[in-house]
Design a protein around this motif. Structure first.
Motif, PDB file in Angstrom:
ATOM      1  N   MET A  93     -14.871   2.037  42.463  1.00 15.13           N
ATOM      2  CA  MET A  93     -13.556   1.385  42.399  1.00 15.13           C
ATOM      3  C   MET A  93     -13.046   0.987  41.481  1.00 15.13           C
ATOM      4  N   LEU A  94     -13.411   1.916  40.310  1.00 18.60           N
ATOM      5  CA  LEU A  94     -13.037   1.288  39.155  1.00 18.60           C
ATOM      6  C   LEU A  94     -11.325   1.424  39.212  1.00 18.60           C
ATOM      7  N   LYS A  95     -10.208  -0.375  38.502  1.00 21.62           N
ATOM      8  CA  LYS A  95      -9.343   0.441  38.584  1.00 21.62           C
ATOM      9  C   LYS A  95      -8.653   1.291  37.702  1.00 21.62           C
ATOM     10  N   THR A  96      -9.376   2.529  37.487  1.00 27.11           N
ATOM     11  CA  THR A  96      -8.703   3.859  36.532  1.00 27.11           C
ATOM     12  C   THR A  96      -9.912   5.162  36.908  1.00 27.11           C
ATOM     13  N   ASP A  97      -9.390   6.681  36.751  1.00 26.84           N
ATOM     14  CA  ASP A  97      -9.632   7.483  36.971  1.00 26.84           C
ATOM     15  C   ASP A  97     -10.344   8.502  36.304  1.00 26.84           C
ATOM     16  N   ASN A 112     -18.602  -7.634  33.661  1.00 29.50           N
ATOM     17  CA  ASN A 112     -18.108  -8.967  33.921  1.00 29.50           C
ATOM     18  C   ASN A 112     -16.494  -8.601  34.660  1.00 29.50           C
ATOM     19  N   PRO A 113     -16.423  -8.266  36.191  1.00 32.94           N
ATOM     20  CA  PRO A 113     -16.012  -7.676  37.623  1.00 32.94           C
ATOM     21  C   PRO A 113     -13.835  -8.581  37.062  1.00 32.94           C
ATOM     22  N   HIS A 114     -13.663  -9.338  36.591  1.00 24.89           N
ATOM     23  CA  HIS A 114     -12.527 -10.030  36.014  1.00 24.89           C
ATOM     24  C   HIS A 114     -11.878  -8.608  35.020  1.00 24.89           C
ATOM     25  N   ASN A 115     -12.209  -8.393  34.986  1.00 25.05           N
ATOM     26  CA  ASN A 115     -12.025  -6.738  33.836  1.00 25.05           C
ATOM     27  C   ASN A 115     -11.455  -5.477  34.029  1.00 25.05           C
ATOM     28  N   ASN A 116     -11.822  -5.197  35.439  1.00 26.65           N
ATOM     29  CA  ASN A 116     -11.331  -4.457  36.283  1.00 26.65           C
ATOM     30  C   ASN A 116      -9.709  -4.041  36.561  1.00 26.65           C
ATOM     31  N   THR A 117      -8.751  -4.024  35.569  1.00 24.77           N
ATOM     32  CA  THR A 117      -7.516  -4.210  35.509  1.00 24.77           C
ATOM     33  C   THR A 117      -7.518  -2.776  34.431  1.00 24.77           C
ATOM     34  N   LYS A 118      -6.349  -2.242  34.434  1.00 28.00           N
ATOM     35  CA  LYS A 118      -5.429  -0.851  33.855  1.00 28.00           C
ATOM     36  C   LYS A 118      -5.942  -1.407  32.531  1.00 28.00           C
TER      37      LYS A 118
END
Length: 395
Positions: A344-348, A376-382
């Motif tokens: 579910m991370l916005k990276t791999d 901190n779910p709002h920090n799930n950006t690249k």
């Protein structure tokens, strides 16, 4: 022997099997569970046929057939959508290790075949021309909701100790009681349960645990019948909590083990040869009882990380044992797509490996980032994840 002029609406494919055997000059009857379940107004899905025709005769009569238990006189005939097991009347020789007869001998007499069967309710046969034939009082036992051994109970259970578990299974599934002499014979022969294969015990107990009435199991457990196979079973005080629960057989086994000996789960699951998938699910459910659920979303997400595929079963299990389950919060987390797993991370890994000084650190960094966005779910950006990855070695 009593005869009852009853009409059972057999499927055409089953009537065809019986009629074909009769045209060949043989007797043929549907036997056992199908007759019992008809009298109980239960759905019938399997039809077994007993006959004085020998396997070689069956092969001559039917084109679509194959041997499935030829040693015991069983040939399976394909008739439409049904696979019908046709078994020759037989007399069993001496039993080996309290489970299987060392030899069988074919007979021409129906009474010989029925006299070796386990319980009266399973020793009924039916033929469209003759109705129901009852040699041992099975119809009365069905009316009186009684499980009774055919003939000498001591002999039946000494021959095959699995019948002890089957007696409990039928009593639980059908809501019957076990006749006192039969129950006494079960107790006297319970020591031989240790000779039964673990796979067969697991199979029968799964059917018992999935029944809606576990009264017969509770009585049997408290009388020491299952001490040889489940030494801690007497510690279960209330089988009703298991019977009232839903959720499938893994939930039932999880509750059974939890109430009996939760610390011995690994040993029980290994001994009774559950699959790896079943072991994982049952152990997860049992271990979920130790989770101290709060209103903290991060803690709940860490729980989801380990077993979100079992959410329905977990809720059923925890509700059954009286533990709090944060259903509303879990539903909100899932509906809001808050990350709690690596996927579910916005990276791999391909992107994060650029931040790793050693290749083996890539996985560590990903888990570090997952922990970051769980809090901190709002920090799930690249952008934020790359910034955080750069600081991995600073911690």
């Amino acid at each position: 022997m009593k005869r009852y002029a009853v009409k059972i609406d057999l499927p055409a494919e089953i009537e065809y099997v019986i009629t074909s055997l009769e045209k060949g000059g043989f007797e043929a009857y549907t036997a056992g569970g199908s007759v019992r379940d008809f009298l109980l107004k239960r759905a019938v899905s399997d039809y077994d046929v007993t006959t004085n025709a020998e396997p070689c005769d069956v092969h001559k009569i039917f084109r679509k057939c194959f041997d499935t238990g030829i040693k015991h006189g069983t040939v399976t005939v394909i008739s439409g959508k049904y696979h019908v097991e046709i078994t020759t009347y037989r007399v069993d020789g001496d039993y080996v290790a309290h489970r299987k007869p060392e030899s069988v001998h074919f007979s021409k007499k129906l009474s010989d075949d029925l006299s070796r069967r386990d319980f009266t309710v399973n020793a009924l046969v039916y033929n469209p021309n003759e109705g129901i034939l009852d040699f041992f009082g099975g119809t009365d036992d069905i009316k009186n909701k009684t499980i009774r051994a055919v003939g000498d109970g001591e002999k039946r259970f000494f021959e095959d100790a699995l019948r002890i578990i089957r007696a409990v299974r039928f009593a639980c599934v059908l809501g019957f009681e076990i006749e006192p002499k039969t129950f006494c014979a079960m107790k006297n022969n319970a020591k031989y349960l240790s000779d039964i294969s673990c796979e067969r015990i697991r199979e029968e107990f799964t059917k018992i645990l999935c029944a809606k009435n576990l009264g017969a199991l509770a009585v049997s457990a408290q009388n020491g019948i299952f001490d040889r196979i489940f030494p801690d079973i007497k510690s279960i005080e209330n089988f009703e909590k298991i019977s009232r629960s839903d959720g499938g057989y893994c939930v039932k086994w999880a509750l059974f083990i939890y109430y009996m000996n939760k610390n011995g789960a690994d040993e029980i699951l290994a001994k009774y040869k559950f699959s790896n998938a079943e072991k994982h699910k049952i152990k997860f459910l049992i271990n979920s009882a130790e989770v101290n659920f709060t209103q903290n979303r991060a803690d709940i997400k860490r729980f989801l990380q380990k077993g979100d595929i079992y959410l329905n079963e977990t809720e059923i299990f925890l509700t059954a044992i009286g533990k709090f389950y944060p259903a509303d919060i879990i539903s909100d987390i899932i509906n809001s797509c808050e990350p709690y797993k690596l996927c579910m991370l916005k990276t791999d890994g391909a992107q994060i490996k650029n931040y790793a000084k050693k290749s083996e650190d890539t996985g560590k960094i990903l888990n570090y980032l997952l922990d970051f966005v769980i809090e901190n779910p709002h920090n799930n950006t690249k952008e934020r994840l790359f910034e955080k990855a750069e600081k991995f070695y600073d911690n």
